[in-house]
Motif scaffolding. Structure first.
Motif, PDB file in Angstrom:
ATOM      1  N   SER A 105       0.844  -1.204   0.000  1.00 33.19           N
ATOM      2  CA  SER A 105       0.000   0.000   0.000  1.00 33.19           C
ATOM      3  C   SER A 105       0.877   1.251   0.000  1.00 33.19           C
ATOM      4  O   SER A 105       1.725   1.430   0.877  1.00 33.19           O
ATOM      5  N   GLY A 106       0.664   2.105  -1.000  1.00 34.70           N
ATOM      6  CA  GLY A 106       1.443   3.341  -1.108  1.00 34.70           C
ATOM      7  C   GLY A 106       2.688   3.197  -1.946  1.00 34.70           C
ATOM      8  O   GLY A 106       3.447   4.166  -2.081  1.00 34.70           O
ATOM      9  N   THR A 107       2.935   2.040  -2.559  1.00 35.33           N
ATOM     10  CA  THR A 107       4.141   1.858  -3.379  1.00 35.33           C
ATOM     11  C   THR A 107       3.850   1.933  -4.868  1.00 35.33           C
ATOM     12  O   THR A 107       4.777   2.160  -5.655  1.00 35.33           O
ATOM     13  N   PHE A 152       0.349   2.795   3.995  1.00 39.20           N
ATOM     14  CA  PHE A 152       1.338   2.099   4.820  1.00 39.20           C
ATOM     15  C   PHE A 152       2.691   2.801   4.783  1.00 39.20           C
ATOM     16  O   PHE A 152       3.432   2.793   5.773  1.00 39.20           O
ATOM     17  N   TRP A 153       3.001   3.435   3.639  1.00 36.66           N
ATOM     18  CA  TRP A 153       4.310   4.065   3.498  1.00 36.66           C
ATOM     19  C   TRP A 153       4.261   5.589   3.602  1.00 36.66           C
ATOM     20  O   TRP A 153       5.339   6.219   3.613  1.00 36.66           O
ATOM     21  N   SER A 184       8.197  16.949  -4.250  1.00 36.80           N
ATOM     22  CA  SER A 184       8.759  16.103  -3.201  1.00 36.80           C
ATOM     23  C   SER A 184       7.855  14.903  -2.965  1.00 36.80           C
ATOM     24  O   SER A 184       6.786  14.792  -3.544  1.00 36.80           O
ATOM     25  N   SER A 185       8.280  14.037  -2.086  1.00 33.18           N
ATOM     26  CA  SER A 185       7.525  12.823  -1.779  1.00 33.18           C
ATOM     27  C   SER A 185       7.283  12.760  -0.290  1.00 33.18           C
ATOM     28  O   SER A 185       8.160  13.121   0.516  1.00 33.18           O
ATOM     29  N   ASP A 186       6.085  12.300   0.094  1.00 36.25           N
ATOM     30  CA  ASP A 186       5.720  12.152   1.502  1.00 36.25           C
ATOM     31  C   ASP A 186       5.725  10.690   1.928  1.00 36.25           C
ATOM     32  O   ASP A 186       4.965  10.303   2.804  1.00 36.25           O
ATOM     33  N   LEU A 187       6.576   9.889   1.320  1.00 34.46           N
ATOM     34  CA  LEU A 187       6.643   8.464   1.637  1.00 34.46           C
ATOM     35  C   LEU A 187       7.925   8.168   2.403  1.00 34.46           C
ATOM     36  O   LEU A 187       9.003   8.659   2.043  1.00 34.46           O
ATOM     37  N   SER A 188       7.792   7.363   3.451  1.00 39.82           N
ATOM     38  CA  SER A 188       8.950   6.972   4.247  1.00 39.82           C
ATOM     39  C   SER A 188       8.544   5.800   5.134  1.00 39.82           C
ATOM     40  O   SER A 188       7.350   5.584   5.390  1.00 39.82           O
ATOM     41  N   ALA A 218       7.590   3.667   8.334  1.00 35.56           N
ATOM     42  CA  ALA A 218       6.936   3.986   9.610  1.00 35.56           C
ATOM     43  C   ALA A 218       6.416   5.420   9.616  1.00 35.56           C
ATOM     44  O   ALA A 218       6.579   6.163  10.598  1.00 35.56           O
ATOM     45  N   TYR A 219       5.745   5.770   8.538  1.00 39.23           N
ATOM     46  CA  TYR A 219       5.183   7.123   8.433  1.00 39.23           C
ATOM     47  C   TYR A 219       4.001   7.241   9.397  1.00 39.23           C
ATOM     48  O   TYR A 219       3.064   6.452   9.346  1.00 39.23           O
ATOM     49  N   PRO A 220       4.018   8.254  10.309  1.00 40.35           N
ATOM     50  CA  PRO A 220       2.966   8.323  11.328  1.00 40.35           C
ATOM     51  C   PRO A 220       1.685   8.952  10.788  1.00 40.35           C
ATOM     52  O   PRO A 220       1.712   9.803   9.910  1.00 40.35           O
ATOM     53  N   LEU A 221       0.568   8.519  11.359  1.00 38.75           N
ATOM     54  CA  LEU A 221      -0.716   9.165  11.055  1.00 38.75           C
ATOM     55  C   LEU A 221      -0.925  10.252  12.115  1.00 38.75           C
ATOM     56  O   LEU A 221      -1.686  10.077  13.075  1.00 38.75           O
ATOM     57  N   SER A 222      -0.232  11.347  11.915  1.00 38.47           N
ATOM     58  CA  SER A 222      -0.293  12.474  12.856  1.00 38.47           C
ATOM     59  C   SER A 222      -0.167  13.761  12.047  1.00 38.47           C
ATOM     60  O   SER A 222       0.935  14.138  11.627  1.00 38.47           O
ATOM     61  N   PRO A 223      -1.291  14.442  11.761  1.00 40.29           N
ATOM     62  CA  PRO A 223      -1.246  15.646  10.918  1.00 40.29           C
ATOM     63  C   PRO A 223      -0.268  16.705  11.408  1.00 40.29           C
ATOM     64  O   PRO A 223       0.353  17.399  10.586  1.00 40.29           O
ATOM     65  N   ILE A 224      -0.107  16.832  12.699  1.00 40.09           N
ATOM     66  CA  ILE A 224       0.825  17.839  13.205  1.00 40.09           C
ATOM     67  C   ILE A 224       2.250  17.494  12.768  1.00 40.09           C
ATOM     68  O   ILE A 224       3.020  18.373  12.343  1.00 40.09           O
ATOM     69  N   ASP A 225       2.606  16.211  12.854  1.00 41.42           N
ATOM     70  CA  ASP A 225       3.944  15.798  12.431  1.00 41.42           C
ATOM     71  C   ASP A 225       4.049  15.700  10.910  1.00 41.42           C
ATOM     72  O   ASP A 225       5.135  15.916  10.353  1.00 41.42           O
ATOM     73  N   ASN A 226       2.943  15.408  10.242  1.00 42.41           N
ATOM     74  CA  ASN A 226       2.983  15.296   8.784  1.00 42.41           C
ATOM     75  C   ASN A 226       3.099  16.654   8.105  1.00 42.41           C
ATOM     76  O   ASN A 226       3.881  16.812   7.151  1.00 42.41           O
ATOM     77  N   PHE A 227       2.321  17.648   8.590  1.00 45.56           N
ATOM     78  CA  PHE A 227       2.269  18.949   7.924  1.00 45.56           C
ATOM     79  C   PHE A 227       3.149  19.983   8.617  1.00 45.56           C
ATOM     80  O   PHE A 227       3.369  21.083   8.093  1.00 45.56           O
ATOM     81  N   GLY A 228       3.641  19.674   9.772  1.00 41.72           N
ATOM     82  CA  GLY A 228       4.541  20.588  10.476  1.00 41.72           C
ATOM     83  C   GLY A 228       3.869  21.833  10.975  1.00 41.72           C
ATOM     84  O   GLY A 228       4.531  22.880  11.115  1.00 41.72           O
ATOM     85  N   THR A 229       2.588  21.784  11.272  1.00 41.10           N
ATOM     86  CA  THR A 229       1.853  22.954  11.752  1.00 41.10           C
ATOM     87  C   THR A 229       0.670  22.504  12.590  1.00 41.10           C
ATOM     88  O   THR A 229       0.238  21.353  12.494  1.00 41.10           O
ATOM     89  N   THR A 230       0.165  23.418  13.371  1.00 42.19           N
ATOM     90  CA  THR A 230      -1.051  23.154  14.150  1.00 42.19           C
ATOM     91  C   THR A 230      -2.230  23.982  13.642  1.00 42.19           C
ATOM     92  O   THR A 230      -3.329  23.899  14.183  1.00 42.19           O
ATOM     93  N   THR A 231      -1.983  24.767  12.589  1.00 44.52           N
ATOM     94  CA  THR A 231      -3.034  25.612  12.040  1.00 44.52           C
ATOM     95  C   THR A 231      -4.032  24.761  11.283  1.00 44.52           C
ATOM     96  O   THR A 231      -3.660  23.940  10.440  1.00 44.52           O
ATOM     97  N   ASN A 232      -5.311  24.972  11.609  1.00 49.88           N
ATOM     98  CA  ASN A 232      -6.418  24.225  10.990  1.00 49.88           C
ATOM     99  C   ASN A 232      -6.291  22.709  11.180  1.00 49.88           C
ATOM    100  O   ASN A 232      -6.843  21.930  10.387  1.00 49.88           O
ATOM    101  N   ILE A 233      -5.598  22.347  12.232  1.00 55.32           N
ATOM    102  CA  ILE A 233      -5.506  20.918  12.586  1.00 55.32           C
ATOM    103  C   ILE A 233      -6.470  20.674  13.734  1.00 55.32           C
ATOM    104  O   ILE A 233      -6.468  21.435  14.719  1.00 55.32           O
ATOM    105  N   PRO A 234      -7.324  19.667  13.632  1.00 55.68           N
ATOM    106  CA  PRO A 234      -8.238  19.385  14.753  1.00 55.68           C
ATOM    107  C   PRO A 234      -7.474  19.243  16.059  1.00 55.68           C
ATOM    108  O   PRO A 234      -6.360  18.709  16.119  1.00 55.68           O
TER     109      PRO A 234
END
Length: 361
Positions: free
Chosen positions: A33-35, A66-67, A86-90, A92-108
């Motif tokens: 998944s994701g490859t 998964f990736w 760029s690519s957002d694949l790596s 053990a990529y976490p499901l955490s919008p704050i860590d994924n997008f690097g911001t807390t703006t408009n993040i639940p």
């Protein structure tokens, strides 16, 4: 082995092999998944959410796989590159919008409040799926060797326990994190987007199917393992019983042989020294042998006396018969020559008998 039992054994083996191969296939689908953008891999994702209000998001509708983070387009998943190249694949990529997008703006707010929960559950999902795949593959390879020897069944069950543990842990980590993420996006739709977040039903179905296959294999292989142990223990007990019976029988035979040997034992042989000449005995001759010797001598003397007495009676009978014959001849003769002849013959007979008596004594 009966045909029915052979048929059931074959079916059980076939079911086990199919479950092992099926579980491996399911785990590979999750990992792919994701490859790639090809079907059916482009249908696998953990969570889909509208991220158009998040300024640092690469896509308007994002999908966590998964990736990593991919784009949703026409109901399919595209993971080639982001809008800025760029690519957002790596791994053990976490499901955490704050860590994924690097911001807390408009993040639940729930993602900020339970940030560690989202972060670690999603990352451990990656590790557990890989470990489940590894141990399930090893269990399957070792299981094929059980067709050659039953000694591999223990190792097979050990690896299957580990595969079941990690597959179940992966399912247990994935389900709450995607449900919590969906609820967090849909709770505040005006923050992140339209509020149309949804979980990846296909991904969750596959991971729980893998978990169910692992549990079935755990019980099937475990049943075979304990069955082999029971059979081995039963055979061991039977062999020990046979050995004990054989030992008891051997002891019984030895006892009977000793008793029969004692019952039929011959009397001891007398190896006393032989008798010496002239009736003398050696010092080792017993009193019993002396008595036997005296009895034998008395018997020999009696037999000799009886023999001499018989010979004397025979000679007396001969003399009597001779006298009678002379008397008859003398009485029957009419001349003087005849009388003289018989007288002379009678005299000679007496002389002969006297000589024989003298020679005898």
């Amino acid at each position: 082995m009966s045909p029915l039992r052979t048929f059931l054994t074959f079916n059980k083996t076939l079911v086990t092999v199919l479950l092992i191969l099926g579980n491996l296939l399911l785990l590979f689908l999750l990992i792919f998944s994701g490859t790639t953008n090809s079907f059916p891999i482009n249908k696998f994702y953990l969570l889909q959410a509208d991220t158009s209000n998040i300024t640092s998001a690469s896509y308007d509708v994002s999908r966590w796989t998964f990736w990593g983070l991919c784009q949703e387009k026409d109901g399919k998943t595209y993971c080639n590159s982001t809008a800025n190249g760029s690519s957002d694949l790596s791994p053990a990529y976490p499901l955490s919008p704050i860590d994924n997008f690097g911001t807390t703006t408009n993040i639940p707010s729930d993602f900020n409040k339970n940030r560690d929960t989202y972060y670690y559950l999603s990352r451990f999902n990656f590790c557990f799926v890989l470990l489940g795949l590894i141990f399930q593959g090893v269990s399957g390879m070792v299981y094929f060797f059980t067709w050659c020897s039953n000694s591999f069944i223990k190792a097979t069950w050990l690896f299957q326990i580990l595969a079941t543990l990690f597959c179940s842990a992966a399912a247990a980590c994935t389900t709450p994190v995607v449900v919590m993420g969906r609820n967090a996006f849909n709770k505040t739709p005006q923050v992140s987007g339209s509020g149309s977040a949804k979980v990846g039903a296909v991904y969750l179905g596959v991971i729980w199917a893998s978990c169910a296959s692992s549990i079935l294999l755990f019980f099937i292989i475990g049943f075979n393992f304990f069955k082999k142990i029971y059979q081995s223990h039963k055979e061991y007990v039977e062999m020990e019983k046979i050995k004990q019976d054989a030992q008891k029988y051997q002891e019984f035979v030895n006892t009977q042989n000793e008793l029969s040997h004692q019952s039929y034992q011959q009397p001891p042989v007398d190896f006393s020294a032989p008798q010496l000449e002239q009736g003398a005995y050696n010092d080792d001759v017993t009193e019993r042998d002396q008595e036997v010797y005296h009895l034998d001598k008395e018997a020999e003397l009696k037999s000799e006396v009886a023999g001499h007495a018989g010979q004397q009676v025979s000679r007396n009978n001969t003399v009597t018969s001779s006298k009678q014959s002379v008397a008859r001849s003398a009485s029957g003769a009419n001349s003087k020559y005849g009388i003289k002849f018989f007288s002379v013959r009678d005299q000679k007979s007496r002389n002969n008998i006297k000589e024989e008596d003298e020679s005898e004594y």
